[in-house]
Scaffold this active site. Structure first.
Site, PDB file in Angstrom:
ATOM      1  N   LYS A 101       0.852  -1.215   0.000  1.00 12.98           N
ATOM      2  CA  LYS A 101       0.000   0.000   0.000  1.00 12.98           C
ATOM      3  C   LYS A 101       0.875   1.248   0.000  1.00 12.98           C
ATOM      4  O   LYS A 101       2.044   1.202   0.394  1.00 12.98           O
ATOM      5  CB  LYS A 101      -0.933   0.048   1.213  1.00 12.98           C
ATOM      6  N   PRO A 149      10.003  -4.194  -0.262  1.00  6.84           N
ATOM      7  CA  PRO A 149      11.114  -3.916   0.661  1.00  6.84           C
ATOM      8  C   PRO A 149      10.631  -3.904   2.124  1.00  6.84           C
ATOM      9  O   PRO A 149       9.494  -3.513   2.401  1.00  6.84           O
ATOM     10  CB  PRO A 149      11.604  -2.529   0.243  1.00  6.84           C
ATOM     11  N   ALA A 189       9.554  -0.294   4.969  1.00  4.44           N
ATOM     12  CA  ALA A 189       9.726   0.741   3.950  1.00  4.44           C
ATOM     13  C   ALA A 189       8.541   1.702   3.860  1.00  4.44           C
ATOM     14  O   ALA A 189       8.534   2.605   3.037  1.00  4.44           O
ATOM     15  CB  ALA A 189       9.942   0.083   2.588  1.00  4.44           C
ATOM     16  N   LEU A 221       5.496   0.527   3.197  1.00  4.02           N
ATOM     17  CA  LEU A 221       4.635  -0.075   2.171  1.00  4.02           C
ATOM     18  C   LEU A 221       3.744  -1.186   2.728  1.00  4.02           C
ATOM     19  O   LEU A 221       3.065  -1.885   1.984  1.00  4.02           O
ATOM     20  CB  LEU A 221       5.512  -0.642   1.039  1.00  4.02           C
ATOM     21  N   ALA A 222       3.744  -1.344   4.051  1.00  3.64           N
ATOM     22  CA  ALA A 222       2.920  -2.358   4.747  1.00  3.64           C
ATOM     23  C   ALA A 222       3.272  -3.783   4.343  1.00  3.64           C
ATOM     24  O   ALA A 222       2.404  -4.660   4.322  1.00  3.64           O
ATOM     25  CB  ALA A 222       1.420  -2.091   4.548  1.00  3.64           C
ATOM     26  N   GLY A 263       4.918  -6.200   5.872  1.00  2.00           N
ATOM     27  CA  GLY A 263       4.645  -7.198   6.913  1.00  2.00           C
ATOM     28  C   GLY A 263       3.153  -7.365   7.137  1.00  2.00           C
ATOM     29  O   GLY A 263       2.652  -8.488   7.290  1.00  2.00           O
ATOM     30  N   SER A 264       2.427  -6.241   7.127  1.00  2.00           N
ATOM     31  CA  SER A 264       0.980  -6.270   7.375  1.00  2.00           C
ATOM     32  C   SER A 264       0.242  -7.017   6.273  1.00  2.00           C
ATOM     33  O   SER A 264      -0.719  -7.744   6.530  1.00  2.00           O
ATOM     34  CB  SER A 264       0.416  -4.847   7.448  1.00  2.00           C
ATOM     35  N   ASP A 285      -2.128  -1.547  10.157  1.00  3.22           N
ATOM     36  CA  ASP A 285      -2.348  -1.563   8.707  1.00  3.22           C
ATOM     37  C   ASP A 285      -2.942  -2.879   8.199  1.00  3.22           C
ATOM     38  O   ASP A 285      -3.262  -2.997   7.015  1.00  3.22           O
ATOM     39  CB  ASP A 285      -1.021  -1.342   7.958  1.00  3.22           C
TER      40      ASP A 285
HETATM   41  O1  C5P Z   1       0.289  -0.982  14.726  1.00  5.42           O
HETATM   42  P1  C5P Z   1       1.696  -1.191  14.321  1.00  5.42           P
HETATM   43  O2  C5P Z   1       2.346  -2.322  15.055  1.00  5.42           O
HETATM   44  O3  C5P Z   1       1.880  -1.310  12.853  1.00  5.42           O
HETATM   45  O4  C5P Z   1       2.465   0.133  14.743  1.00  5.42           O
HETATM   46  C1  C5P Z   1       3.869   0.218  14.843  1.00  5.42           C
HETATM   47  C2  C5P Z   1       4.235   1.391  15.739  1.00  5.42           C
HETATM   48  O5  C5P Z   1       3.891   2.625  15.101  1.00  5.42           O
HETATM   49  C3  C5P Z   1       3.480   1.414  17.047  1.00  5.42           C
HETATM   50  O6  C5P Z   1       4.151   0.688  18.040  1.00  5.42           O
HETATM   51  C4  C5P Z   1       3.447   2.891  17.384  1.00  5.42           C
HETATM   52  O7  C5P Z   1       4.655   3.301  17.974  1.00  5.42           O
HETATM   53  C5  C5P Z   1       3.357   3.558  16.018  1.00  5.42           C
HETATM   54  N1  C5P Z   1       1.987   3.890  15.643  1.00  5.42           N
HETATM   55  C6  C5P Z   1       1.348   4.946  16.265  1.00  5.42           C
HETATM   56  N2  C5P Z   1       0.061   5.256  15.915  1.00  5.42           N
HETATM   57  C7  C5P Z   1      -0.580   4.563  14.957  1.00  5.42           C
HETATM   58  C8  C5P Z   1       0.042   3.486  14.313  1.00  5.42           C
HETATM   59  C9  C5P Z   1       1.332   3.177  14.672  1.00  5.42           C
HETATM   60  O8  C5P Z   1       1.923   5.601  17.130  1.00  5.42           O
HETATM   61  N3  C5P Z   1      -1.821   4.915  14.638  1.00  5.42           N
END
Ligand code: C5P
Length: 291
Positions: free
Chosen positions: A11, A94, A97, A99-100, A102-103, A136
């Site tokens: 994405k 990558p 990066a 680009l999500a 892992g998600s 994501d």
């Molecule tokens: O949800 P995810 O694990 O992808 O988020 C990675 C990190 O990005 C979180 O630990 C947080 O520090 C930050 N984050 C945030 N607010 C969001 C999404 C992510 O602070 N809405």
């Protein structure tokens, strides 16, 4: 069915606005998210028990450090089935990066295991699991074009955009999303991003004018840490790209072009040999959901 292969598309964020820090440590966001053609391929195979993750990329963790592993663990536990899964990730996106990557693998694992084991599990429950795995993952389940809010897991599907030609440039720098958000909080210099207006433009099916405020609050934050961001944007501009923006917390920059050939020309003549350069385009929801 013993095996299944699912494409897992990347994405980009056409807009990303940080609204504030929440009590749970996450940030309240408003984003416009878009599926693109660049994708991993996630191969799933039934095994007697346990979870094995293997990947074509040496940098990808193979145990519980991998979000795809956690997705498998979650859905297998929740459904209480007797059986395991072997996951092979053909990695094209990558890592870390913006680009999500892992998600999207995690979303493909949720969908794939549900199909592989023909689980009687509602979309609602799968969506719930997705949002617990990461901010994501929910978008990656659905794809297309979405207005995302909350942590990014609340979604409103938007009409598909007309195909947009894109060039992606990922410099070889490591960006920690959590660190970029902390830096954002420290610097407190948000941009003016009229997300509701941008959403309206998409809903009304109007032609996108890229000068209308499409922006990412995290771009200046990541750019302070890495010169690569503005250097890449500068080169893209010199090479005729009408608009470019960092996606997520970076470091990938996407450039918008009228024609696919223009993107290919830039790829062939890209001067920074250290970057990952990829030509792609937006993907409609109907296709991203099929995946
Ligand atoms: O949800 P995810 O694990 O992808 O988020 C990675 C990190 O990005 C979180 O630990 C947080 O520090 C930050 N984050 C945030 N607010 C969001 C999404 C992510 O602070 N809405």
């Amino acid at each position: 069915m013993e095996e299944i292969v699912l494409p897992a598309p990347a994405k980009i964020n056409l807009a990303l606005k940080v609204k504030g820090l929440r009590a749970d440590g996450y940030h309240e966001l408003e984003m416009i998210m878009q599926t693109i053609g660049l994708h991993d391929r996630v191969h799933l195979k039934k095994i007697a028990g346990g979870i094995r993750v293997v990947s074509s990329h040496p940098g990808l963790p193979e145990g519980s450090g991998n979000l795809a592993y956690r997705a498998a663990e979650f859905i297998l536990e929740q459904s209480g089935i007797d059986g395991g899964v072997e996951i092979f990730i053909e990695k094209n996106i990558p890592l870390a990066a913006g680009l999500a990557g892992g998600s999207t693998d995690a979303a493909a694992v949720l969908k794939g295991i549900s199909k592989l084991y023909q689980l009687k599990i509602s979309d609602e429950v799968i969506r719930e699991m997705a949002s617990k795995l990461g901010s994501d993952v929910s978008f990656c389940l659905k794809g297309g074009t979405s207005y995302a809010y909350g942590r990014g897991e609340q979604l409103e599907q938007l009409p598909d955009l007309n195909k947009i030609h894109i060039i992606l440039i990922t410099p070889p720098v490591e960006v920690s999303t959590a660190f970029i958000y902390r830096e954002y909080d420290r610097l407190k210099n948000g941009l003016e991003i009229p997300v509701s207006r941008l959403v309206e433009i998409i809903k009304q099916g109007k032609e996108i004018n890229w000068q209308e405020g499409w922006a990412n609050d995290l771009e200046p934050v990541t750019a302070r840490l890495f010169n690569d961001i503005y250097e890449i944007k500068g080169i893209l501009k010199e090479m005729g790209v009408k608009f470019s923006l960092m996606t997520g917390s970076g470091p990938t920059i996407f450039g918008i072009l009228d024609k696919g050939e223009e993107a290919l020309f830039i790829k062939d003549n890209w001067p920074r040999k250290e970057d990952f350069v990829f030509v792609t385009s937006t993907v409609k929801q109907e296709f991203s959901e099929l995946w």
